[in-house]
Structures are given as structure tokens and as C-alpha cells.
Design an enzyme around this catalytic site. Structure first.
Site, PDB file in Angstrom:
ATOM      1  CG  ASP A  48      26.017  35.793  36.151  1.00 13.22           C
ATOM      2  OD1 ASP A  48      26.805  35.968  35.208  1.00 13.22           O
ATOM      3  OD2 ASP A  48      26.151  34.884  36.998  1.00 13.22           O
ATOM      4  CE1 TYR A  53      26.390  29.509  39.656  1.00 13.15           C
ATOM      5  CE2 TYR A  53      25.056  31.305  38.812  1.00 13.15           C
ATOM      6  CZ  TYR A  53      26.283  30.804  39.200  1.00 13.15           C
ATOM      7  OH  TYR A  53      27.398  31.600  39.131  1.00 13.15           O
ATOM      8  CE  LYS A  78      28.810  32.626  35.530  1.00 11.94           C
ATOM      9  NZ  LYS A  78      27.429  32.741  36.046  1.00 11.94           N
ATOM     10  CG  HIS A 111      30.982  27.862  35.720  1.00  6.80           C
ATOM     11  ND1 HIS A 111      29.683  27.597  36.070  1.00  6.80           N
ATOM     12  CD2 HIS A 111      31.435  28.717  36.679  1.00  6.80           C
ATOM     13  CE1 HIS A 111      29.370  28.248  37.192  1.00  6.80           C
ATOM     14  NE2 HIS A 111      30.422  28.927  37.581  1.00  6.80           N
TER      15      HIS A 111
END
Length: 273
Positions: A48, A53, A78, A111
Site C-alpha cells: 500500500d 508518500y 492513492k 485519498h
């Protein structure tokens, strides 16, 4: 029982491994290479990640080094909030594919429920039709957001990933997802490490000769939620899946329900984009 072998069926017919590895705040300086490689070696097949990120390229590198076949992997990403307008979302999907060096993504989520969320959903539906994405879902959506999307969507969301743990069981939201055929996925399952400070979880850990993190993961797994624990330390990546050899009793679950509720992450109704 090997918890990594359990898969859950989506409403679109695809399957997701119930246990995966999360990568929030993991990058080259914070052990992502060792973490992902340790996970894949231990048998994890679900990764994931997210645009936010900033670690897509490191994940692509680790996947290559692992030699695990693409068809055996399940990869989630996402679309971040400032890319939810339709044209930006279309470009974001292509960028995710390029950064992860994949021909398709197994699952892409919105998200957070921004004002442009329906535009983003349209772009995701088109990506499914184009074969770029297998399944599409949502993250941090509350009941009202879900109801709005269900009226708009041509393709139903398969999953909702949101903060969910023994200190925030979200029973109403969980039931709303299940009523709409949406799988529940927990982030923050370990309460961002605070599980080691909660009396009920510490006591149950002693009872089963486990640690509080494993109690949290067993709790979520037993309730049928997808879980994505993360750690920058390879040994903890392995420890996190060591919860298949015991089962919490109803009495244990009731005891966990006595934990004082609190939200550790942002409130989706108050989240500032």
C-alpha cells in the site's frame, strides 16, 4: 494459519490480500528498501502506497530486486488531494503508473474526500475502462461522502480505507460500508504505536504471549478488515504477521470495546487540504 494467504473478494470480482504492508513515511532514508524486501521475502504480496508518500520509485526498485512476479502482487496507490480535478486526476494516474513502473495498478483510491472528489472518480472509472487500473476505491470517506458517490458512480467503490483501530472502532461507518458492499480497510491499526500504552491491549498481549500490536492486528483481521501495518524495521515487518496462531474470544473483544475512544489522525470532516 498463514494470514498472508487470506484474500477478500471485491464487489467487482477482484480479490485483495487481507494483510499487506503499509509504506507511509517510509523512504530511502527511513528503511523502505529493507522493509519492502523483508516483507516480500516473508510472503507479503500486498503493498500500500500513495502519491503523497513520495516513495513510488523506491517501491518499484524493491519489487524488481525481489524477483516476485507482477501477477502475484497487489499494489494500491492513492491520488493526492491537489490532483482531484478531472484533468489533473487523469495525469496523476499516468504518473503513478510511470513511477511504479507497472502496466496496471491493482487498486487506486481517492485519498481524502475533497470538493473535486466526483471529478476524480470519473477519471478513475475511465482508467478502469482503459485497463490502467483493476479496481477503484476511496479513503477517509464518511457516510455522507459514500452516499453522494454511490448516486454518481457508474462503478461502485470496492473499498474504503480509513482510520480504524481498537480506540476508534467506527462501528457506524463500518456498517454503512458493508451495507453498500464496500470492503473495510484499516489504517492506523496500531494506533500509531500507542497500542503499547493501552491497558486492555497490554493485558491481552500477556494473556496470549503476544505484543499489543499483534492484538490490534488480530482484532481487525478477525472482524474481516484489510490491514496494512508498516515498519521501517525488517524484524517488525515479520513480527506484524505473527497473529495467526490465536483467536480473540468474544470476552476479549468486549474488553477491547471498553477502550476510551479517540481519533489519532485528521478528521475527514475537518481535514484541511
Amino acid at each position: 494459519m498463514n494470514v498472508l494467504e487470506k484474500r477478500i473478494k471485491f464487489n467487482d470480482g477482484n480479490f485483495i490480500p487481507q494483510v499487506g504492508i503499509g509504506t507511509y513515511k517510509l523512504d530511502s532514508e527511513n528503511g523502505i528498501d529493507e522493509s519492502i524486501l523483508a516483507a516480500l521475502k516473508a510472503g507479503y504480496r500486498h503493498i500500500d502506497t500513495a502519491q503523497y508518500y513520495g516513495n513510488h520509485k523506491q517501491i518499484a526498485k524493491a519489487i524488481k530486486e525481489s524477483k516476485v512476479k507482477r501477477e502475484d502482487l497487489f499494489v494500491t496507490s492513492k491520488i493526492w488531494n491537489n490532483d482531484h480535478a478531472y484533468e489533473k486526476a487523469v495525469k496523476a494516474i499516468d504518473r503513478i503508473l510511470e513511477e511504479l513502473e507497472l502496466d496496471y495498478i491493482d487498486l487506486i483510491l481517492i485519498h481524502w474526500p475533497t470538493p473535486e472528489r466526483l471529478e476524480c472518480w470519473k477519471a478513475l472509472e475511465e482508467a478502469v475502462e482503459a485497463g490502467k487500473v483493476k479496481s477503484i476505491g476511496i479513503s477517509n470517506f464518511l457516510e455522507g461522502h459514500i452516499d453522494e458517490l454511490m448516486k454518481f458512480a457508474k462503478i461502485k467503490p470496492v473499498i474504503n480505507q480509513f482510520e480504524l483501530h481498537p480506540a476508534l472502532p467506527c462501528n457506524r461507518l463500518v456498517n454503512h460500508c458493508l451495507k453498500n458492499g464496500i470492503i473495510v480497510e484499516s489504517w492506523g491499526t496500531l494506533i500509531r504505536g500507542k497500542c503499547f500504552e493501552i491497558e486492555q491491549l497490554v493485558e491481552l498481549a500477556k494473556k496470549y504471549n503476544k505484543n499489543p500490536a499483534q492484538i490490534c492486528l488480530r482484532w481487525a483481521y478477525q472482524l474481516g478488515y484489510v490491514v496494512i501495518p508498516k515498519s521501517s524495521k525488517p524484524q517488525r515487518v515479520i513480527d506484524n504477521i505473527n497473529f495467526g496462531d490465536f483467536e480473540l474470544t468474544q470476552e476479549d473483544m468486549d474488553y477491547i470495546a471498553t477502550i476510551k475512544e479517540h481519533r489519532d489522525g485528521p478528521d475527514p470532516n475537518k481535514f484541511e487540504i
